[in-house]
Design a protein around this motif. Structure first.
Motif, PDB file in Angstrom:
ATOM      1  N   ASN A 140       0.834  -1.201   0.000  1.00  0.00           N
ATOM      2  CA  ASN A 140       0.000   0.000   0.000  1.00  0.00           C
ATOM      3  C   ASN A 140       0.869   1.250   0.000  1.00  0.00           C
ATOM      4  OD1 ASN A 140      -1.963   2.023   0.586  1.00  0.00           O
ATOM      5  ND2 ASN A 140      -3.229   0.463   1.581  1.00  0.00           N
ATOM      6  N   GLU A 141       0.551   2.184  -0.877  1.00  0.00           N
ATOM      7  CA  GLU A 141       1.318   3.426  -0.957  1.00  0.00           C
ATOM      8  C   GLU A 141       0.970   4.387   0.179  1.00  0.00           C
ATOM      9  OE1 GLU A 141       3.698   4.177  -2.943  1.00  0.00           O
ATOM     10  OE2 GLU A 141       3.579   2.741  -4.584  1.00  0.00           O
ATOM     11  N   GLN A 142      -0.245   4.277   0.711  1.00  0.00           N
ATOM     12  CA  GLN A 142      -0.656   5.152   1.805  1.00  0.00           C
ATOM     13  C   GLN A 142       0.064   4.751   3.094  1.00  0.00           C
ATOM     14  OE1 GLN A 142      -2.613   7.866   1.379  1.00  0.00           O
ATOM     15  NE2 GLN A 142      -2.522   7.306  -0.791  1.00  0.00           N
ATOM     16  N   PRO A 143       0.461   5.710   3.914  1.00  0.00           N
ATOM     17  CA  PRO A 143       1.152   5.386   5.167  1.00  0.00           C
ATOM     18  C   PRO A 143       0.300   4.484   6.063  1.00  0.00           C
ATOM     19  CG  PRO A 143       1.316   7.733   4.692  1.00  0.00           C
ATOM     20  CD  PRO A 143       0.335   7.175   3.713  1.00  0.00           C
ATOM     21  N   LEU A 144       0.910   3.458   6.584  1.00  0.00           N
ATOM     22  CA  LEU A 144       0.234   2.517   7.460  1.00  0.00           C
ATOM     23  C   LEU A 144       0.943   2.436   8.799  1.00  0.00           C
ATOM     24  CD1 LEU A 144      -0.450  -0.584   5.159  1.00  0.00           C
ATOM     25  CD2 LEU A 144      -2.095   1.158   5.847  1.00  0.00           C
ATOM     26  N   ILE A 145       0.155   2.239   9.843  1.00  0.00           N
ATOM     27  CA  ILE A 145       0.706   1.841  11.137  1.00  0.00           C
ATOM     28  C   ILE A 145       0.489   0.332  11.242  1.00  0.00           C
ATOM     29  CG2 ILE A 145       0.546   2.061  13.636  1.00  0.00           C
ATOM     30  CD1 ILE A 145      -0.529   4.883  13.235  1.00  0.00           C
ATOM     31  N   ILE A 146       1.579  -0.402  11.342  1.00  0.00           N
ATOM     32  CA  ILE A 146       1.515  -1.860  11.370  1.00  0.00           C
ATOM     33  C   ILE A 146       1.872  -2.326  12.772  1.00  0.00           C
ATOM     34  CG2 ILE A 146       2.367  -4.006  10.358  1.00  0.00           C
ATOM     35  CD1 ILE A 146       3.227  -2.346   7.904  1.00  0.00           C
ATOM     36  N   GLY A 147       0.894  -2.857  13.488  1.00  0.00           N
ATOM     37  CA  GLY A 147       1.141  -3.413  14.805  1.00  0.00           C
ATOM     38  C   GLY A 147       1.703  -4.817  14.672  1.00  0.00           C
ATOM     39  N   VAL A 148       2.755  -5.111  15.441  1.00  0.00           N
ATOM     40  CA  VAL A 148       3.419  -6.406  15.309  1.00  0.00           C
ATOM     41  C   VAL A 148       3.658  -7.004  16.686  1.00  0.00           C
ATOM     42  CG1 VAL A 148       5.342  -7.652  14.275  1.00  0.00           C
ATOM     43  CG2 VAL A 148       4.596  -5.496  13.264  1.00  0.00           C
ATOM     44  N   GLY A 149       3.246  -8.261  16.833  1.00  0.00           N
ATOM     45  CA  GLY A 149       3.504  -8.988  18.072  1.00  0.00           C
ATOM     46  C   GLY A 149       4.892  -9.582  18.054  1.00  0.00           C
ATOM     47  N   GLN A 204      -3.765   2.653  17.327  1.00  0.00           N
ATOM     48  CA  GLN A 204      -4.228   3.195  16.054  1.00  0.00           C
ATOM     49  C   GLN A 204      -3.792   2.341  14.855  1.00  0.00           C
ATOM     50  OE1 GLN A 204      -2.578   7.135  16.038  1.00  0.00           O
ATOM     51  NE2 GLN A 204      -3.704   7.796  17.849  1.00  0.00           N
ATOM     52  N   ALA A 205      -3.254   1.163  15.107  1.00  0.00           N
ATOM     53  CA  ALA A 205      -2.711   0.325  14.029  1.00  0.00           C
ATOM     54  C   ALA A 205      -3.770   0.049  12.955  1.00  0.00           C
ATOM     55  CB  ALA A 205      -2.183  -0.984  14.593  1.00  0.00           C
ATOM     56  N   ASP A 206      -3.365   0.195  11.695  1.00  0.00           N
ATOM     57  CA  ASP A 206      -4.260  -0.093  10.571  1.00  0.00           C
ATOM     58  C   ASP A 206      -4.381  -1.592  10.333  1.00  0.00           C
ATOM     59  OD1 ASP A 206      -4.769   2.706   9.552  1.00  0.00           O
ATOM     60  OD2 ASP A 206      -2.578   2.667   9.454  1.00  0.00           O
ATOM     61  N   VAL A 207      -3.335  -2.330  10.669  1.00  0.00           N
ATOM     62  CA  VAL A 207      -3.350  -3.790  10.568  1.00  0.00           C
ATOM     63  C   VAL A 207      -2.399  -4.319  11.633  1.00  0.00           C
ATOM     64  CG1 VAL A 207      -1.529  -3.786   8.790  1.00  0.00           C
ATOM     65  CG2 VAL A 207      -3.014  -5.792   9.048  1.00  0.00           C
ATOM     66  N   THR A 208      -2.751  -5.458  12.200  1.00  0.00           N
ATOM     67  CA  THR A 208      -1.930  -6.060  13.245  1.00  0.00           C
ATOM     68  C   THR A 208      -1.624  -7.508  12.882  1.00  0.00           C
ATOM     69  OG1 THR A 208      -2.864  -4.660  14.987  1.00  0.00           O
ATOM     70  CG2 THR A 208      -1.878  -6.744  15.676  1.00  0.00           C
TER      71      THR A 208
END
Length: 315
Positions: free
Chosen positions: A110-119, A204-208
């Motif tokens: 994705n070109e749009q900025p993402l917040i990716i939450g990671v365990g 606020q993560a967009d995907v985790t």
């Protein structure tokens, strides 16, 4: 035979020639003595009338069917099942890692900025190892769990850092041990300005992307020094079978309150999350843990293997 029945009979013949015999619409038209346009309409009529049943005799086809059934039963928005019959444990883990990397890549591209939450955990680390390098400095990778053990050592499975290196994005570490030394110590860690900043960003993560741990003798959480053998015994006695981010879940999918909660610093889990929360987990040893997490609706996405899917659906 009525006119309608004759037309259905002709449509069935046209569909058989097209889907089974592999003939072109021109060849079908010649064989049936109709125009090419009529042949096309006959095939469409066969589809609309429910005369066609597709059966894909390939492992991928079987896995896609399992994915659909898992999604329906457990309310998943994303589910990917990889073939695993006949594979040993290492092969299953590798297959889940490769599929997990493909799912991760769908978001990272994705070109749009993402917040990716990671365990954290071995499954996530293995998947990130399979990721190609991306040039996505606009993305942020945020840790959901402290990577320090009680002795101050850091786990090798601090995977948000590895993902940030793959994406060339920013990395936000949760500055705390997974379990603080005491409740008062936890208060100090969690009230620090940097901790609160990172915790807010994680919310606020967009995907985790998350792993599912087991609770049993010599489970990773114990082997890596985060909990003691006595902790494992107490948790097992409370019917705990799964762990995510240091939160403990029983066989019915309920979060189990315990004394470790008073020292836990990782971010909170939410049931029925609105944004994608995707777990990577497979192998026979994780069947009970995966089922518990699904029962509790703690995730809405899953990458797993064929044998695990069959076990989950058999329960």
């Amino acid at each position: 035979m009525s006119r309608h029945d004759k037309k259905l009979d002709q449509a069935a013949r046209a569909a058989w020639m097209y889907y089974v015999a592999g003939q072109t619409q021109h060849e079908i038209a010649d064989a049936l003595g109709v125009s090419r346009q009529v042949a096309q309409r006959l095939v469409a009529l066969a589809i609309d009338s429910g005369l066609i049943s597709v059966n894909i005799s390939h492992p991928v086809g079987h896995c896609m069917a399992l994915s659909a059934r898992l999604s329906e039963r457990f309310g998943l928005n994303l589910c990917q099942v990889v073939p695993s019959q006949g594979m040993d444990s290492a092969g299953v883990n590798r297959a889940v890692a490769v599929a997990g990397a493909e799912v991760m890549a769908q978001f990272i591209r994705n070109e749009q900025p993402l917040i990716i939450g990671v365990g954290s955990g071995r499954s996530l680390k293995a998947a990130i190892d399979e990721l190609p390098d991306f040039e996505r400095p606009q993305h942020s990778c945020v840790s959901l769990i402290g990577a320090m053990a009680a002795d101050g050592s850091c786990t090798r499975y601090d995977v948000p850092l590895w993902m940030a290196e793959k994406t060339q994005g920013r990395y936000f570490i949760l500055p705390a041990p997974l379990f603080a030394d005491s409740e008062q110590d936890r208060t100090l860690w969690c009230n620090h300005r940097i901790y609160r900043t990172v915790n807010e960003k994680a919310s606020q993560a967009d995907v985790t992307f998350i792993g599912i741990g087991t609770i049993e003798d010599q489970c990773p959480l114990h082997k890596d020094g985060f909990i003691s053998a006595d902790d494992v015994e107490r948790l097992s006695a409370a019917n705990v079978v799964a762990e995510m981010l240091g939160h403990f879940i029983d066989s019915e999918g309920r979060r189990v309150a315990n004394e470790l909660d008073q020292r836990l610093t990782s971010v909170n889990l939410r049931q029925q999350p609105e944004k994608p929360v995707i777990a990577l987990a497979g192998g026979a040893e994780k069947h009970r843990a995966i089922r518990a997490v699904l029962m509790g609706r703690w995730i809405n996405g899953l990458v797993t293997d064929e044998e695990s899917a069959l076990a989950l659906l058999a329960d």
